[in-house]
Design an enzyme around this catalytic site. Structure first.
Site, PDB file in Angstrom:
ATOM      1  N   TRP A   1      -9.420  -3.389  -6.139  1.00 32.35           N
ATOM      2  CA  TRP A   1     -10.193  -3.659  -4.818  1.00 32.35           C
ATOM      3  C   TRP A   1     -11.324  -3.677  -4.692  1.00 32.35           C
ATOM      4  CZ3 TRP A   1      -9.777   1.794  -1.823  1.00 32.35           C
ATOM      5  CH2 TRP A   1      -9.771   1.298  -0.348  1.00 32.35           C
TER       6      TRP A   1
ATOM      7  N   ARG B   1      -4.993  -6.306  -9.507  1.00 34.66           N
ATOM      8  CA  ARG B   1      -6.144  -6.956  -8.691  1.00 34.66           C
ATOM      9  C   ARG B   1      -7.227  -5.701  -8.356  1.00 34.66           C
ATOM     10  NH1 ARG B   1      -4.139  -9.543  -3.542  1.00 34.66           N
ATOM     11  NH2 ARG B   1      -3.103  -8.903  -2.529  1.00 34.66           N
TER      12      ARG B   1
ATOM     13  N   ASP C   1      -0.572  -4.436  -3.759  1.00 32.92           N
ATOM     14  CA  ASP C   1      -1.105  -3.633  -4.057  1.00 32.92           C
ATOM     15  C   ASP C   1      -0.801  -2.275  -3.927  1.00 32.92           C
ATOM     16  OD1 ASP C   1      -3.056  -5.441  -3.856  1.00 32.92           O
ATOM     17  OD2 ASP C   1      -3.864  -5.328  -1.591  1.00 32.92           O
TER      18      ASP C   1
ATOM     19  N   ASP D   1       0.745  -1.195   0.109  1.00 33.92           N
ATOM     20  CA  ASP D   1      -0.146   0.047  -0.303  1.00 33.92           C
ATOM     21  C   ASP D   1       0.643   1.305  -0.062  1.00 33.92           C
ATOM     22  OD1 ASP D   1      -2.061  -1.549   0.563  1.00 33.92           O
ATOM     23  OD2 ASP D   1      -3.097  -0.900   2.407  1.00 33.92           O
TER      24      ASP D   1
END
Ligand SMILES: *[C@@H]1O[C@H](CO)[C@@H](O)[C@H](O)[C@H]1NC(C)=O
Ligand SMILES: *[C@@H]1O[C@H](CO)[C@@H](O)[C@H](O)[C@H]1NC(C)=O
Length: 337
Positions: free
Chosen positions: A254, A252, A190, A169
């Site tokens: 969220w 991907r 991510d 993140d």
């Protein structure tokens, strides 16, 4: 008589140097060139107006309408930096992304972890690197958790030659219209996520697969969070370099209407041949807008991509990849820097 003449001359001077742009923002101008209203210097060694970046931001009045430049001298600034929502029109400028760094290591929650939080509209950041050092470098012994380097929630924010470093993140590109130019964004899980409406142009996307245990786990570059088919947000990567170690999915979802496009970008061999992962949206892949166009390099072979990757029309590609996607023509060149 003298007083009247003084006022008159003053008014003329104001008209020359004081320009009100769109929305009442103000800057000085010399000819066509826009300049900031004033410059504050941040220097850790005490030779500036402030020794921390936050003190310089705090000195700017709420609901500021004058473009203010904050020059941050080289150094590693160990502080969290926050531009609150009521302090727009700030230019935060380092010496270079290699020499001006802001480093902190919060990690309790995603929301409190960012080293840098930018919540105001009309912010320009240049030549600064933001690091969340909780898992960076990744062999420092800490367990891997979400640890955000920067969270951007303001509208009309642009970033030039900035660095964002973390593992999970790293860049919370939360909401608003954003433009990233020649920035470096590094991470493994991510590491570019959120529901902002952003163009990343000429950026380096650096995957640190070796940060993941067990070794050989797959990285995820994006986790875009568009929730509704009518939402304007999405991530557009244009003329970027994607490289690093291990193996990585381009993204991907969220949220269920996630939208990401890679355009004219250079992929090293780290890209997983399937390209994209459906995460919690197996069976709803048709809602996702994931696309690649004009990409090249060893990772750009699309023959084994998931069959639900979108094949956009030339017109759709043009709309997504022009500056107009973020209405950039109406605000980017309005920002002096
Ligand atoms: C900042 O420092 C410079 C140089 O010392 C000085 O000229 C300037 O007036 C200072 N600005 C403010 C707003 O304090
Ligand atoms: C593409 O990226 C590789 C590194 O991953 C680099 O060596 C190569 O020069 C890049 N190609 C172009 C055209 O930029």
């Amino acid at each position: 008589m003298w007083i009247i003449r003084g006022i008159f001359v003053g008014l003329i001077l104001m008209m020359i140097i004081f320009v009100r742009g769109n929305e009442g923002q103000s800057y000085r101008s010399v000819g066509m060139k826009k300049l900031t209203w004033k410059t504050l210097i941040v220097d850790q060694n005490g030779h500036g107006n402030f020794s921390t970046i936050q003190a310089a931001i705090d000195s700017i009045p709420s609901n500021n309408r004058f473009w203010v430049s904050i020059h941050v001298k080289p150094g590693v600034y160990r502080e969290k930096v926050k531009i609150p929502y009521d302090k727009p029109y700030i230019i935060l400028k380092g010496q270079s992304k290699r020499t001006t760094k802001v480093v902190w290591d919060d990690h309790l929650t995603v929301a409190q972890s960012p080293t840098f939080t930018s919540s105001a509209d009309n912010i320009v950041v240049k030549s600064i690197t933001f690091v969340n050092s909780y898992n960076y470098p990744w062999n420092n012994g800490n367990p891997r958790v979400p640890a955000v380097a920067a969270m951007i929630t303001g509208d009309k924010s642009s970033f030039y030659k900035c660095g964002f470093y973390g593992v999970q993140d790293t860049l919370w590109d939360d909401q608003g219209r954003h433009y990233y130019h020649r920035c470096t964004i590094q991470g493994a899980v991510d590491f570019i996520f959120g529901a902002a409406q952003s163009i990343f142009q000429g950026c380096s996307i650096s995957v640190v697969g070796e940060a993941l245990l067990p070794l050989g786990s797959t990285s995820f570059i994006t986790a875009q969070g568009r929730t509704n088919p009518n939402d304007a947000n999405g991530f557009v990567f244009k003329e970027c370099n994607v490289f690093g170690s291990g193996s990585a999915f381009l993204g991907r979802p969220w949220r269920g209407y996630s939208r990401v496009i890679f355009y004219n970008s250079n992929f090293s061999n780290i890209i997983n041949p399937n390209g994209w992962d459906p995460w919690h949206f197996v069976g709803q892949e048709n809602q996702l807008t994931y696309a690649e166009n004009g990409c090249y390099g060893p990772g750009a072979d699309m023959s084994h991509r998931v069959e639900w990757e979108k094949k956009l029309s030339l017109n759709e590609i043009r709309q997504l990849t022009s500056l107009n996607f973020i209405n950039g023509e109406s605000w980017i060149q309005d920002q002096p820097y």
